[in-house]
Each structure stands twice: as C-alpha cells, then as structure tokens.
Design a protein around this motif. Structure first.
Motif, PDB file in Angstrom:
ATOM      1  N   THR A   9       0.959  -0.897  -0.209  1.00 21.22           N
ATOM      2  CA  THR A   9       0.166  -0.218   0.014  1.00 21.22           C
ATOM      3  C   THR A   9       0.508   1.045  -0.120  1.00 21.22           C
ATOM      4  O   THR A   9       0.180   2.095  -0.248  1.00 21.22           O
ATOM      5  N   LEU A  10       1.861   1.348   1.159  1.00 19.71           N
ATOM      6  CA  LEU A  10       2.154   2.348   0.866  1.00 19.71           C
ATOM      7  C   LEU A  10       3.710   2.957  -0.217  1.00 19.71           C
ATOM      8  O   LEU A  10       3.946   3.619  -0.784  1.00 19.71           O
ATOM      9  N   THR A  43       5.083  10.618  -6.332  1.00 20.30           N
ATOM     10  CA  THR A  43       6.032  10.684  -6.710  1.00 20.30           C
ATOM     11  C   THR A  43       5.855  11.112  -7.781  1.00 20.30           C
ATOM     12  O   THR A  43       6.197  12.418  -8.531  1.00 20.30           O
ATOM     13  N   VAL A  44       5.286  10.426  -8.636  1.00 22.86           N
ATOM     14  CA  VAL A  44       5.324  10.805 -10.544  1.00 22.86           C
ATOM     15  C   VAL A  44       4.315  11.627 -10.436  1.00 22.86           C
ATOM     16  O   VAL A  44       4.804  12.813 -10.690  1.00 22.86           O
ATOM     17  N   ARG A 100       0.578  21.528  -8.481  1.00 27.99           N
ATOM     18  CA  ARG A 100      -0.582  21.205  -7.994  1.00 27.99           C
ATOM     19  C   ARG A 100      -0.731  19.840  -7.211  1.00 27.99           C
ATOM     20  O   ARG A 100      -1.044  20.002  -5.813  1.00 27.99           O
ATOM     21  N   TYR A 101       0.043  18.545  -7.403  1.00 23.02           N
ATOM     22  CA  TYR A 101       0.490  17.939  -6.582  1.00 23.02           C
ATOM     23  C   TYR A 101       1.410  17.649  -5.336  1.00 23.02           C
ATOM     24  O   TYR A 101       2.665  17.513  -5.773  1.00 23.02           O
ATOM     25  N   PRO A 102       0.616  17.502  -4.573  1.00 21.17           N
ATOM     26  CA  PRO A 102       1.768  17.584  -2.990  1.00 21.17           C
ATOM     27  C   PRO A 102       2.903  15.797  -2.815  1.00 21.17           C
ATOM     28  O   PRO A 102       2.985  14.888  -3.587  1.00 21.17           O
ATOM     29  N   ASP A 103       4.001  16.239  -2.561  1.00 22.38           N
ATOM     30  CA  ASP A 103       4.896  15.128  -2.150  1.00 22.38           C
ATOM     31  C   ASP A 103       4.055  13.682  -1.934  1.00 22.38           C
ATOM     32  O   ASP A 103       3.466  13.816  -0.984  1.00 22.38           O
ATOM     33  N   ALA A 104       5.244  12.744  -1.679  1.00 24.18           N
ATOM     34  CA  ALA A 104       4.734  11.725  -1.097  1.00 24.18           C
ATOM     35  C   ALA A 104       4.699  11.842  -0.001  1.00 24.18           C
ATOM     36  O   ALA A 104       4.374  11.185   0.750  1.00 24.18           O
ATOM     37  N   MET A 105       5.942  12.006   0.924  1.00 25.14           N
ATOM     38  CA  MET A 105       5.723  13.007   2.496  1.00 25.14           C
ATOM     39  C   MET A 105       4.418  12.940   2.551  1.00 25.14           C
ATOM     40  O   MET A 105       3.886  12.431   4.057  1.00 25.14           O
TER      41      MET A 105
END
Lengths: 493, 357
Positions: free
Chosen positions: B243-244, B252-253, B261-266
């Motif tokens: 899942t993670l 990330t992509v 627009r898209y926050p990072d994975a963290m």
C-alpha cells in the motif's frame, strides 16, 4: 549438503525428550494373547492358512499374501491358534477386521528359517522375493508392501534411494532409537535395498533434532561411500515422502505420481532394518520398535514389540496412566489414528502409542473462520484449506475437489495453526471418504450398465442369428423348390 | 477402557485463538490511542468509551436476536476492535450520537447482518466511517487543534461531557485537516508552495501533533504498533508495504510532473488515515485476500485508489473509500490468485517431470 526449499510447514514442539534418552526395552513380557489382523498393509488382506486349534511355530506363515498388492503374515510367537474372526483394530471407522488370535506357549520356538541370502551374490529378484516373503511393509505408517517398491527398477530409471529417518511427528522416537542402537544393521539393510534396486547413491534424511541418530548413522556408514547421512531441518511435515524428496533433490513429484518417476525411491529407516533381518537372517517381520509416550503415561519408553500385542499391555508395561488420557492414539499426534479401545493390537505400521493429557491437546470450541490465511501459509501442498473447508461445509464436494482436495496429504498443519480451531482435516477426510464412496458407486453403476448392455447385445445377436437362420432356411427351401422346378423342366425337355 | 470420539487429528494445536489475535491488535493500538487521549483530552476519552460501549451493546442485542452464544461471540474481541478502529478515525471531539450511530452501522449493518464474525465482506469500521462522512459531512470534518492535557486550553472533565453530550459550541481552535486544506486551496488556484507555508511540519505529523482524527495523527506510533504485530505474526508485511509503496509511486510521479498541484509522497504518507489504514484496517483478515500475492495486489490497488480519490474525487481523504472498494475486490482476487498446488502447474495439470540434474 545443499538442501532445497519446501513450501509451508510448521515448527512443532518435538516433545521427544520423554523417550529419546532411554534405550529400547527389549524384554516386554509375553502377552497372554496376540491378535494378528490379516490386513496390516495397504492392499488385499492376506488369506489365513491356519485353522483354530493349529499349533504354530514362531515365524511360521499363517496368512499368505493375496494378489499383487498384499503381504503375508507370520506368527509372532509359537503357540496355538485360538480364534479366527473379527476383532477391533486402530482404524477411524472402528470397524473390526479379520484377525487371527494366537495363544503363545511361552517357548518361543522358531520355525526353521530360510537360509540367509548373501547380498553380494543374490540377484535383485531374489532380494525382492525374500522381502516379499518376509511380509515387510513400509514401517513409517503407510504400510505399502516393500517388495513392490524394490521392483520399481523394472519400470523406472532409478538413480537415488532416500531413507526416511526424519521422524517429524512429535513424541515418536522409535526410528531415532533404532538408528542409535542398531546403526550398523540398519546401514546394512540400506545397502541391501540399494543392491536390490541397483542404485548407487543413497541419502539418509534425519531431522536436526536427532543429533545422536545422525552421529551413530554417520559412524556406521563411514565405510559406505555411496550412503550419505543428511540432517534436514526439523520442520513438519519433513517426513512426507514427496516433500522430503523435494528438500533433498529440489525435484517435485507430479501430482498423483510416484517419486520413482523422478528416479527416487523412498523407504523408511525401520523398513531398512526389517530388510536386513529378512536377508541376513531369514527373519519375517513379526516385531518392531514402538514408542509409548504422552503426558498421560507414567513411564514413557520405547519397546521392541511383537506384532499382535494389545495396546493395553504396552500401557501396563509403562506404568499405566498418570491421568485419564484425553486421547489415545496409534501413531503420532499429527496424523495418528484414535484408538477407541485399548484392546487393539500393534501392527506392522504402528510407530507409537500416544496417550495425550487434556492439558496437551488444549481442545477448544471452533470459532468462525476469520480468513487469517494462516492455513494457506503453512500448507505444504499449496492449497487454500479455508476455501476447501468452506465448500465442504456447503456440501460442495466437487467444488472442493476442483481446488485440490485430492492433492491434500492430510498432514494437519492447517488445523494445527488455525486460530479459530476449525477441524480442517476432519472436513477433508469426510469429503475424501464421501467422494471415494461416490466414485465406487459410480464405478459399480458403470459396471452394471456394461453388463446389461452386453446382455442386451447378446440377446439381440441371438435374435438376429435366429432370424438369419430362418431366412436362410426359407431361402434354401425356395431355392430347392426352384432347382427342382428347373430340373423338372429339364427333365421334361 | 474405551474412548468415544474419533475426530480426525491433529491432536495438538498451536496456542493461538481468534480472541488472542484481536487482543494483540488492540494492544498494538494502545500507544497511538493513549497519545490521542493526551492530545485531545477528556472529550476524546469520553467519545472513545461511548463508541466501544455502544458497540458492545449493539453486538449483544444482535446476538440475542440471532439466538447465538452471547458469551462466546461478544467476548471474542472483534466487535470491540471494530469500535476501537472506528473511534480512532472519528474527529476527536465529535458529538456522542456520531459515535453511537457509527457503532450501530458498523456492528449491526456491516457485521451482524452479514452473519457476524468472519462473514462480512466490508470492513465494518470503514463502512461506518464512510456512512457517517456522507451523511454528516459537517460533524465528520470538524477537526480541532490539539489541546494536550495539562495545557491551559485543555477542557475539564465536566466541560468535556458538555462538549460530547451537550452539542454546544466549544472554543477550541477548529481547523481543517491538511488534506482538506490542500484540496480547497488547490481548487481555488493556489500553488502548493503558498498553501504549505506554515502548515508543512513533517516532524509534527510523524509525532502526531497535528490536526487529525483521534488516532490517525502519530505515524510513528502507528508504524511501531504495526511492526510489532508483524513480529508477533498477527499480520504480515504484504498489505502495509505494498500500500505504502503504491501511494509513494503515484504521489512521486505526479509531484514530479507538477509540483505546484500535487503534494509529494511524504504529505500523502504522513497525513490522514494512510498509516492507520495501511497497518491496521487494510490488514483486517476477514476482508482482505488470503494469499501473499493476493495481499500485494490488494495493497497496490488500495494505494492507487487512495491517491486517485484524494487527488481527483470530491473528498479530501480517500482511505476509507479505497478500503471498501478493495474489500469488494477481495473475493475476485482470492478466486484468481491462488498458490500453485504441489506437483501441478498453475493450470492444475500434473507437472512434467523435470530433467534430471
């Protein structure tokens, strides 16, 4: 030696320390009566050769093998045949089996045994013949007549013998003690089997929890370059034939096939010992080592026991029960059979008599399955036990069969770990039994149909033949008449 | 002497049970729950007790109506665990009736009507959470800034009773959760840099000192509990890890394509229900696949759905929806993803004899 991974399995508490440190007790008192079932093997029951009142000598043939898959039975002691009839045995059905009851006379007088074979000069056929005559069967519990497995070289290209000394069932130490106390003779037996199979390589697999047996066997086999002792991980069900072969060779036996298809033959270590006795001394299989253990037994120990000895004698010799056993078993606690009555006799395949206390079995009520997947993880056969059980629970036996019921070896790893305490093996045994019965019915119906069809065909044939005959007679008559007319005309002319 | 039972073996069992599994999961939830109590004070404790109490009540009623063994099934721990997970996913100062309604939906509709323990297709806690979120969006998104015990703003026990049962206003600083905030602001055309200024404190999220549901804050404590369960062999790593990883890959992509627009994975990993969902809810054995491969597929699908719902759907948080959707996929996954049977090919035919080595 490099071993290969096998799927699943469980780490069991061995619980072997109760008996593993003690020598096998050889002088078990002679029982008052010996009950010798004529079926102690897989296949056709042996046919009794004696009658009530006959006096027999120790080692005398009292029932002979019938057909290809069968094994003869010998008298375990000298004495008088008291009774031939049905008697209870350790079988889950609880159904009685044809049994010869012998009253030993205490003299223990041997019949004249066949001459020892010289394994150096004896042919494969002679060895197999001797093993067959000695009534030797697989002593790990499967009880398949061993001689048939010694002839496998005729059909298959064999290159390896595996001797199964894994003894992965908890409590049991009979093979362990045998390997520690009789390693030289066992190794000789192994060597004979190799000779019979014309195989030049043998591996003896012993679980790591038996270092004593490993050392003893290694020492005994030191002069045999072609026999290697291998310590395999103590992980249940390591002793399962096909899984052991996979662990040792990395090769997987096809479903419903034999390990011989891979060129491997597996014999139990106690079988090798029995083969030694038959070949070197002409002795038939009439006794074996049996572990008597479990938390409910006062003095657990291994005994050298005559076939036919009632379980009650062994319990008595072990000082009786500490407490009322919650379960009395023939064989190990994972795959053994419940003993419903302790008058049942020890047979060739009995490796142990285990009396479990209620604290040991921790019986608890079953809960609904929570699909934890534990059974899937431990199944050594790659099955999904929870789904098979669910289908069987809905009486969908065909459905269970489709997802691998017939590939289940019944090792019980799934039931062992199930946190919901679901008796999975009970479900599978029920379904296997029902499917077998269905199969038998179907076969019978088909047979009946074939008979009826052929009868109808015969009737039709007779009818047709009669019709033809009639027609021919008619035609003949007409022809004769015509001929006559022609003749008459000719005559007139 | 004779014995009557001839039940098949094995006659030994591992020392495990359904209630032991449930108890261990609850034990693993204790740290994050206690921390939630600390952050949000008496109201959170009261809400937690109301959720669990009402769940037990509903379960007993259902068992009585169904004429099943009340003792056996109400003490197996599954109902309490369901309520526990539900409570952790509620806004910490939600009114009492949210808790009672949630427990009722979880226990009666999502669990007992399906047939009780082990029979439900959907995770009961998530059914309740989604039902509440759709029905009462206001109450279910009314988050507050933490008011730790012993801090000046922490409400007293009596005040807390009023907060939960009185339905009155409370003067804690209410606030939107970060995911909600991002969703709204990005929707209005702001860039992430502007939004995140002053909000992005990964350290705080790791510890849980942030605006969140009662028990979803501290990623660190949830991961610790989750890993402890893996060591105890109650859960396996397949679902949480897949899942993670799946969320991380998607986030990330897209973050690399358009960081404004898209926050990072963290942000995805440490906020909202990601950790609680991945370690404690998606791993619910009843509603997830039984094979390791199936579990990895389940986790990968779950991560993808979480990202998709959070990014493009109307709701800022997607974990609950994603879990329910994957629950629905579970029977299908289990049907097609099976282990290979010993001695057979994947198609079920006996294997060809391998060449001798």
């Amino acid at each position: 030696m490099k071993l290969f991974h096998i799927k699943g399995g469980v780490n069991l508490k061995g619980r072997k320390e109760m008996t593993s440190g003690k020598d096998v007790i050889l002088d078990l008192p002679m029982p008052d009566l010996l009950h010798i079932p004529v079926q102690q093997h897989i296949g056709t029951p042996a046919g009794p050769l004696v009658e009530v009142g006959d006096y027999v000598l120790k080692g005398q043939l009292i029932a002979d093998g019938m057909g290809f898959v069968s094994a003869p039975i010998h008298a375990p002691a000298s004495g008088t045949i008291l009774r031939i009839g049905e008697y209870p045995v350790a079988h889950p059905s609880g159904l009685p089996v044809m049994t010869i009851t012998l009253e030993p006379d205490g003299l223990d007088e041997w019949i004249e045994l066949p001459k020892p074979l010289d394994p150096e000069t004896a042919s494969s056929k002679e060895i197999a013949e001797r093993v067959s005559k000695a009534g030797i069967v697989g002593m790990g519990g499967a009880t398949f007549p061993s001689a048939i497995k010694l002839n496998l070289g005729d059909q298959y290209d064999l290159d390896m013998l595996v001797i199964n000394g894994a003894e992965c069932e908890p409590y049991l130490t009979c093979d362990d003690r045998l390997m520690r106390e009789r390693p030289e003779t066992t190794v000789k037996g192994i060597s004979v089997i190799m000779k019979a199979l014309d195989i030049s390589k043998a591996l003896v697999a012993i679980e790591k929890n038996k270092p004593g047996a490993f050392q003893a066997m290694e020492k005994a086999a030191v002069d045999y370059d072609n026999i290697t002792i291998v310590d395999v991980p103590a992980r249940y069900p390591m002793g399962s034939e096909k899984h052991l072969v996979q662990a040792l060779t990395g090769r997987e036996t096809p479903a419903a096939g034999l390990t011989a298809e891979l060129g491997v033959v597996v014999h139990n270590v106690a079988t090798a010992f029995a083969v030694y006795g038959a070949v070197y001394h002409g002795r038939p299989l009439i006794s074996r080592v049996v572990t008597v253990s479990g938390g409910a037994i006062n003095n657990p120990a291994n005994y050298y026991v005559l076939v036919g000895t009632p379980v009650s004698c062994l319990i008595e010799a072990s000082g009786g029960y500490k407490e009322k056993p919650a379960r009395l078993l023939m064989g190990g606690p994972m795959m053994g059979q419940p003993i419903l009555n302790n008058v049942v006799p020890i047979v060739k395949g009995s490796s142990g008599v285990i009396a479990l206390s209620s604290a040991e079995i921790e019986e608890r009520k079953a809960m609904p399955c929570i699909r934890c997947g534990g059974c899937v993880a431990v199944c050594p056969c790659g099955l999904v036990p929870l789904e098979m059980a669910a289908r069987i629970g809905h009486d969908d036996l065909e459905g269970a069969s489709k997802i691998g019921l017939k590939d289940c070896v019944g090792c019980g790893s799934c039931s062992y770990i199930c946190p919901a305490h679901i008796p999975l093996v009970q479900y599978f045994n029920y379904a296997k039994g029902s499917l077998k019965a269905q199969d038998a019915r179907k076969k019978k119906q088909e047979k009946t149909k074939i008979l009826v069809d052929s009868k109808n065909l015969r009737k039709e044939e007779i009818k047709r033949a009669r019709k033809e005959k009639l027609a021919k007679q008619k035609a003949d008559a007409v022809k004769a008449k015509q001929d006559q007319e022609v003749k008459n005309t000719k005559d007139t002319l | 002497m004779s014995f009557t039972s001839n039940m098949s073996g094995p006659y030994l069992r591992e020392n495990s049970s359904v209630s032991r599994i449930m108890l261990l999961v609850m034990a693993a939830l204790v740290p994050v729950t206690a921390y939630g109590f600390y952050l949000f004070g008496w109201p959170a404790i009261i809400l937690f007790c109301v959720t669990l109490g009402s769940a037990v009540f509903f379960e007993v009623i259902c068992l009585l109506l169904a004429k099943r063994s009340v003792l056996k099934f109400s003490l197996d721990g599954s109902g309490i665990l369901t309520a526990w997970l539900l409570a952790l996913s509620l806004p910490p100062w939600a009114p009492w009736w949210i808790a009672v309604l949630g427990s009722g939906i979880a226990i009666i509709i999502a669990k007992q009507i399906f047939g009780g323990l082990g029979q439900n297709v959907f995770n009961p806690a998530m059914v309740a959470r989604v039902a509440l979120l759709i029905s009462f969006p206001l109450e279910m998104t009314h988050f507050i800034q933490p008011v730790p015990f012993l801090s000046e703003s922490a409400p007293s026990f009596i005040d807390s009773l009023t907060i939960i049962f009185g339905g009155g206003d409370f003067d804690a600083v209410s606030s939107a959760s970060l995911l909600d905030f991002i969703k709204t602001e990005v929707g209005q055309g702001a860039t992430l840099d502007q939004i995140m200024a002053g909000h992005y404190q990964p350290g705080n999220w790791l510890l849980g000192n942030s605006v969140s549901s009662m028990g979803e804050g501290s990623a660190l404590l949830i991961i610790t509990g989750g890993i402890a369960l893996m060591f105890l062999r109650v859960t396996s790593w397949y679902i949480p890890v897949s899942t993670l990883i799946s969320i991380t890959l998607f986030a990330t992509v897209f973050n690399m394509m358009d960081g404004a627009r898209y926050p990072d994975a963290m942000v995805h990993l440490l906020s909202g229900a990601t950790m609680l969902g991945a370690f404690f809810i998606a791993t619910d054995p009843v509603t997830s696949p039984v094979t390791p491969k199936g579990q990895i597929i389940f986790g990968a699908g779950l991560g993808a759905l979480v990202f998709i719902i959070r990014t493009w759907a109307a709701y800022p948080e997607g974990m609950a929806f994603a879990i329910l959707l994957m629950n629905a996929m579970t029977p299908l996954i289990d049907r097609y993803v099976r282990p290979r049977i010993f001695g057979r090919t994947r198609k079920g035919e006996p294997i060809d004899i391998q060449e001798k080595s």
